[in-house]
Design a protein around this motif. Sequence first.
Motif, PDB file in Angstrom:
ATOM      1  N   PHE A 237      67.828  19.768 -16.967  1.00  0.00           N
ATOM      2  CA  PHE A 237      66.457  20.821 -18.862  1.00  0.00           C
ATOM      3  C   PHE A 237      66.674  21.332 -19.511  1.00  0.00           C
ATOM      4  O   PHE A 237      66.209  20.175 -20.545  1.00  0.00           O
ATOM      5  CB  PHE A 237      66.129  22.048 -17.580  1.00  0.00           C
ATOM      6  CG  PHE A 237      65.028  21.972 -18.056  1.00  0.00           C
ATOM      7  CD1 PHE A 237      64.053  21.801 -18.528  1.00  0.00           C
ATOM      8  CD2 PHE A 237      65.114  23.498 -18.701  1.00  0.00           C
ATOM      9  CE1 PHE A 237      62.730  22.140 -19.071  1.00  0.00           C
ATOM     10  CE2 PHE A 237      63.986  24.367 -19.716  1.00  0.00           C
ATOM     11  CZ  PHE A 237      62.989  23.859 -19.062  1.00  0.00           C
TER      12      PHE A 237
ATOM     13  N   ARG B 271      66.023  18.530 -22.962  1.00  0.00           N
ATOM     14  CA  ARG B 271      65.401  19.909 -24.533  1.00  0.00           C
ATOM     15  C   ARG B 271      66.221  20.285 -25.553  1.00  0.00           C
ATOM     16  O   ARG B 271      65.986  19.837 -26.869  1.00  0.00           O
ATOM     17  CB  ARG B 271      65.542  21.396 -24.312  1.00  0.00           C
ATOM     18  CG  ARG B 271      65.005  22.345 -24.400  1.00  0.00           C
ATOM     19  CD  ARG B 271      64.247  23.921 -24.096  1.00  0.00           C
ATOM     20  NE  ARG B 271      65.945  24.336 -23.428  1.00  0.00           N
ATOM     21  CZ  ARG B 271      65.726  25.673 -22.916  1.00  0.00           C
ATOM     22  NH1 ARG B 271      64.901  26.576 -23.125  1.00  0.00           N
ATOM     23  NH2 ARG B 271      66.609  26.266 -22.912  1.00  0.00           N
TER      24      ARG B 271
ATOM     25  N   TYR C 178      59.191  23.347  -6.022  1.00  0.00           N
ATOM     26  CA  TYR C 178      58.148  23.573  -7.245  1.00  0.00           C
ATOM     27  C   TYR C 178      58.422  24.910  -7.638  1.00  0.00           C
ATOM     28  O   TYR C 178      58.899  25.459  -8.809  1.00  0.00           O
ATOM     29  CB  TYR C 178      56.940  23.509  -6.999  1.00  0.00           C
ATOM     30  CG  TYR C 178      56.697  22.120  -6.425  1.00  0.00           C
ATOM     31  CD1 TYR C 178      57.117  20.932  -7.219  1.00  0.00           C
ATOM     32  CD2 TYR C 178      55.657  21.329  -5.785  1.00  0.00           C
ATOM     33  CE1 TYR C 178      57.408  19.268  -7.009  1.00  0.00           C
ATOM     34  CE2 TYR C 178      55.185  20.419  -5.175  1.00  0.00           C
ATOM     35  CZ  TYR C 178      56.023  19.496  -5.848  1.00  0.00           C
ATOM     36  OH  TYR C 178      56.251  18.211  -5.686  1.00  0.00           O
TER      37      TYR C 178
ATOM     38  N   ALA D  93      60.008  26.676 -10.511  1.00  0.00           N
ATOM     39  CA  ALA D  93      59.454  27.641 -12.164  1.00  0.00           C
ATOM     40  C   ALA D  93      60.159  28.703 -12.782  1.00  0.00           C
ATOM     41  O   ALA D  93      60.034  29.488 -13.389  1.00  0.00           O
ATOM     42  CB  ALA D  93      58.416  27.815 -11.643  1.00  0.00           C
TER      43      ALA D  93
ATOM     44  N   ILE E 108      62.093  26.069 -15.350  1.00  0.00           N
ATOM     45  CA  ILE E 108      61.905  24.346 -16.176  1.00  0.00           C
ATOM     46  C   ILE E 108      61.021  24.479 -15.758  1.00  0.00           C
ATOM     47  O   ILE E 108      59.424  24.536 -14.640  1.00  0.00           O
ATOM     48  CB  ILE E 108      62.673  24.121 -14.229  1.00  0.00           C
ATOM     49  CG1 ILE E 108      65.011  24.615 -14.696  1.00  0.00           C
ATOM     50  CG2 ILE E 108      63.128  22.560 -14.579  1.00  0.00           C
ATOM     51  CD1 ILE E 108      65.596  23.604 -13.506  1.00  0.00           C
ATOM     52  N   ALA E 109      60.657  23.767 -16.866  1.00  0.00           N
ATOM     53  CA  ALA E 109      58.830  22.466 -16.392  1.00  0.00           C
ATOM     54  C   ALA E 109      59.324  21.335 -16.745  1.00  0.00           C
ATOM     55  O   ALA E 109      60.480  20.793 -17.471  1.00  0.00           O
ATOM     56  CB  ALA E 109      58.589  22.778 -18.177  1.00  0.00           C
ATOM     57  N   TRP E 110      58.566  20.511 -16.012  1.00  0.00           N
ATOM     58  CA  TRP E 110      58.735  19.158 -15.844  1.00  0.00           C
ATOM     59  C   TRP E 110      57.531  18.714 -16.201  1.00  0.00           C
ATOM     60  O   TRP E 110      56.352  18.797 -15.561  1.00  0.00           O
ATOM     61  CB  TRP E 110      59.048  18.978 -14.102  1.00  0.00           C
ATOM     62  CG  TRP E 110      58.843  19.319 -12.747  1.00  0.00           C
ATOM     63  CD1 TRP E 110      56.659  18.461 -12.966  1.00  0.00           C
ATOM     64  CD2 TRP E 110      58.060  20.555 -12.763  1.00  0.00           C
ATOM     65  NE1 TRP E 110      56.627  19.268 -11.716  1.00  0.00           N
ATOM     66  CE2 TRP E 110      57.126  20.896 -11.840  1.00  0.00           C
ATOM     67  CE3 TRP E 110      59.595  21.462 -12.614  1.00  0.00           C
ATOM     68  CZ2 TRP E 110      56.968  21.746 -11.103  1.00  0.00           C
ATOM     69  CZ3 TRP E 110      59.291  22.936 -12.216  1.00  0.00           C
ATOM     70  CH2 TRP E 110      58.043  22.193 -11.416  1.00  0.00           C
ATOM     71  N   GLU E 111      57.402  16.999 -17.048  1.00  0.00           N
ATOM     72  CA  GLU E 111      56.200  16.081 -16.522  1.00  0.00           C
ATOM     73  C   GLU E 111      55.367  15.723 -15.448  1.00  0.00           C
ATOM     74  O   GLU E 111      55.972  15.853 -13.933  1.00  0.00           O
ATOM     75  CB  GLU E 111      56.317  14.835 -17.069  1.00  0.00           C
ATOM     76  CG  GLU E 111      57.051  15.216 -19.079  1.00  0.00           C
ATOM     77  CD  GLU E 111      58.049  13.487 -19.543  1.00  0.00           C
ATOM     78  OE1 GLU E 111      56.999  12.608 -18.677  1.00  0.00           O
ATOM     79  OE2 GLU E 111      58.601  13.692 -20.650  1.00  0.00           O
ATOM     80  N   GLN E 112      54.465  16.030 -15.665  1.00  0.00           N
ATOM     81  CA  GLN E 112      53.443  15.228 -14.183  1.00  0.00           C
ATOM     82  C   GLN E 112      53.237  14.042 -14.800  1.00  0.00           C
ATOM     83  O   GLN E 112      52.596  13.269 -16.062  1.00  0.00           O
ATOM     84  CB  GLN E 112      52.482  16.674 -14.301  1.00  0.00           C
ATOM     85  CG  GLN E 112      52.620  18.110 -13.713  1.00  0.00           C
ATOM     86  CD  GLN E 112      53.190  18.235 -12.684  1.00  0.00           C
ATOM     87  OE1 GLN E 112      52.796  16.892 -11.416  1.00  0.00           O
ATOM     88  NE2 GLN E 112      53.643  19.195 -12.414  1.00  0.00           N
TER      89      GLN E 112
END
Length: 289
Positions: free
Chosen positions: A27, A31, A58, A62, A66-70
């Motif tokens: 991640f 970034r 998930y 979170a 951490i953020a991720w693409e959908q």
Amino acid sequence: MPPVFRFAPSPNGYLHLGHAYSALLNFERARESGGRFLLRIEDIDPTRCRPDYEQAIYEDLAWLGIAWEQPVRRQSQHIAEYQAALQRLQAMGLVYPSFESRAEIARLVAQRDADGAWPRDPDGAPLYPGAATTLSVVRRAELMAAGAPYALRLDMASATARAGRLTWDESGAGPSGVTGTVEARPEAWGDVILARKETPTSYHLSVVVDDALQGVTEVVRGQDLFHATSVHRLLQALLDLPAPAYRHHQLIRDAEGHKLSKSTQATGLRTLRATGVSPAEIRHRIGLV
């Protein structure tokens, strides 16, 4: 094009500190480089993967920030793509079925060991000792039509002869400190399994198909998968798939020096979170401060 990173856990247990290290490393590298970060759920084994484990993935990620693409790619929804890749290899004459049970294979290995140490793969498992390649096409068809269990294996000798010399770019380090341009040695794995009667794909096959279809350019993962990269490079070459750059990172180990594992009941992130441990403390424990 921006670099593409991914974190690809299996929902067969709760994430632990080792997973946190790999996920955060991917991640943050994405970034810092202005790249993309993808989450993939590797749920091809229905006997071990569970929805509650997937939901926990998930929640844990979170919580770590951490953020991720959908959308998230779930392997169980893409079996047809793995089967198409398998069929390409079959059309090249590089795949054959073997019918020995695990117990029969263990017996054959014991017999081979009696005549001298039977070779093991880099993970320590014995290479396939059977003689399924000598079965006639008719006999193979008869056994499969009769419902006999089977594993579909890659004919390693033929596959490596077809692919030729292969390398990969390593910016991390292997278990012995190997880095830079690494020569692949897929033959060390013997005739690896690409699918089974009850499981229509394998980790080796699905991971290379997924990385190619998702446009992954940077594979950052633990050193325990360093040697498996040889098999992945072979499959990429045979299937005309692009080769990402690789970075194999250190493993997080317990007090006895063993790598953390779901199979050994390593303390999960959800348990640490429940006891009041903060994401900042997790980063400190794994050396990402």
